[in-house]
Design a protein around this motif. Structure first.
Motif, PDB file in Angstrom:
ATOM      1  N   HIS A  17      40.546  38.692  47.254  1.00  0.00           N
ATOM      2  CA  HIS A  17      41.630  39.037  48.176  1.00  0.00           C
ATOM      3  C   HIS A  17      41.337  40.341  48.903  1.00  0.00           C
ATOM      4  O   HIS A  17      41.668  40.492  50.095  1.00  0.00           O
ATOM      5  N   VAL A  18      40.719  41.286  48.213  1.00  0.00           N
ATOM      6  CA  VAL A  18      40.324  42.537  48.850  1.00  0.00           C
ATOM      7  C   VAL A  18      39.287  42.272  49.941  1.00  0.00           C
ATOM      8  O   VAL A  18      39.411  42.745  51.073  1.00  0.00           O
ATOM      9  N   VAL A  19      38.260  41.492  49.614  1.00  0.00           N
ATOM     10  CA  VAL A  19      37.201  41.188  50.581  1.00  0.00           C
ATOM     11  C   VAL A  19      37.758  40.427  51.779  1.00  0.00           C
ATOM     12  O   VAL A  19      37.455  40.727  52.943  1.00  0.00           O
ATOM     13  N   GLU A  20      38.603  39.449  51.507  1.00  0.00           N
ATOM     14  CA  GLU A  20      39.090  38.598  52.592  1.00  0.00           C
ATOM     15  C   GLU A  20      40.105  39.311  53.479  1.00  0.00           C
ATOM     16  O   GLU A  20      40.188  39.037  54.683  1.00  0.00           O
ATOM     17  N   THR A  21      40.867  40.237  52.901  1.00  0.00           N
ATOM     18  CA  THR A  21      41.794  41.024  53.715  1.00  0.00           C
ATOM     19  C   THR A  21      41.052  42.078  54.517  1.00  0.00           C
ATOM     20  O   THR A  21      41.199  42.186  55.741  1.00  0.00           O
ATOM     21  N   ASN A  22      40.247  42.877  53.830  1.00  0.00           N
ATOM     22  CA  ASN A  22      39.618  44.029  54.461  1.00  0.00           C
ATOM     23  C   ASN A  22      38.507  43.648  55.432  1.00  0.00           C
ATOM     24  O   ASN A  22      38.292  44.348  56.433  1.00  0.00           O
ATOM     25  N   ILE A  23      37.799  42.561  55.131  1.00  0.00           N
ATOM     26  CA  ILE A  23      36.674  42.173  55.979  1.00  0.00           C
ATOM     27  C   ILE A  23      36.994  40.931  56.809  1.00  0.00           C
ATOM     28  O   ILE A  23      37.085  41.001  58.037  1.00  0.00           O
ATOM     29  N   THR A  24      37.178  39.793  56.144  1.00  0.00           N
ATOM     30  CA  THR A  24      37.296  38.524  56.874  1.00  0.00           C
ATOM     31  C   THR A  24      38.460  38.540  57.854  1.00  0.00           C
ATOM     32  O   THR A  24      38.291  38.229  59.045  1.00  0.00           O
TER      33      THR A  24
END
Length: 261
Positions: free
Chosen positions: A103-110
């Protein structure tokens, strides 16, 4: 209806709330977004400034959530985009759940780069538009006990620098990167970081001051800004201090229980 329109993500609290306040004060109609119902309460606060306020609850970690936000513009020209939505996550990487770090990766990056990829073509076509992306000085520091979060911010800091170069011929389009240090927001509670030295530090910079730094930089077309002189020093030192030393320093700030040390 104003003749200027801004989108601000992650606007229910913290830096995003303050950016939305600044936009409304400056006469922008605003579309504010967050992944929690609190965004509707925030929208009522923004209405005091007399411009049009539209609130959307959407998960910006997903393509569908970003599409929902863009559909809510009803084709209106976006003059300003503040891509502020982000997630933090503390504790050691091996102790983190897959769904949490994803969730961190997908919010912050994707979600962030998809939003930019959808919003930028119209700005480039008319050679006019301003974007503020909230990165972090954390992107310069190997983040022991915040490894995924710091890694996502390293991506954002690097990505926006590269994107500015790709779009350098679009003179009227600016992309500014705001790089704060620790800020007094709900970030640390949401990221389970309250039992850390950095999470419990009472001297964090205020969200209002950080948002002001970012808004001014964006309005002036500055490529990037460190918020606060101590943060700027951190950014400078990160370029000369070995990564292993930076990681050990970060461990002392972010390891669970470090608030007692």
């Amino acid at each position: 209806m104003a003749d200027r329109f801004a989108i601000i993500t992650g606007a229910s609290t913290g830096i995003g709330f303050e950016l939305a306040t600044l936009a409304a004060k400056d006469g922008y109609d605003i579309l504010v977004v967050a992944d929690e119902p609190l965004i509707h309460d925030a929208a009522r606060d923004f209405q005091q400034f007399g411009t049009s306020v539209q609130a959307i609850q959407a998960d910006l970690a997903t393509i569908e959530g970003v599409n929902t936000v863009l559909a809510a513009t009803n084709g209106r020209r976006v003059d300003v985009l503040c891509a502020n939505a982000g997630r933090g996550l503390g504790h050691g990487f091996l102790d983190q759940k897959v769904e949490d770090w994803r969730h961190v990766v997908e919010t912050n990056i994707t979600g962030t780069i998809y939003l930019l990829q959808r919003a930028l073509p119209d700005m480039v076509a008319r050679n006019d538009g301003k974007i503020l992306v909230v990165g972090s000085v954390a992107g310069y520091i190997p983040g022991a006990f915040q490894a995924v979060y710091n890694g996502t911010k390293a991506f954002i800091d690097s990505f926006t620098e590269a994107l500015r170069n790709e779009l350098k011929e679009a003179d009227g389009v600016t992309i500014s990167t705001l790089m704060p240090g620790p800020v007094d927001t709900e970030f640390f509670a949401r990221g389970d970081l309250l039992d850390t030295q950095v999470g419990s530090d009472p001297n964090k910079r205020s969200a209002e001051d950080v948002a002001s730094d970012g808004w001014k930089a964006m309005m002036r077309g500055k490529p990037s800004v460190f918020s606060g002189w101590t943060t700027k020093i951190q950014g400078v030192l990160a370029n000369v201090v070995p990564g292993s030393v930076l990681a050990e320093r970060h461990r002392k700030m972010a390891e669970p229980g470090s608030d007692k040390q």
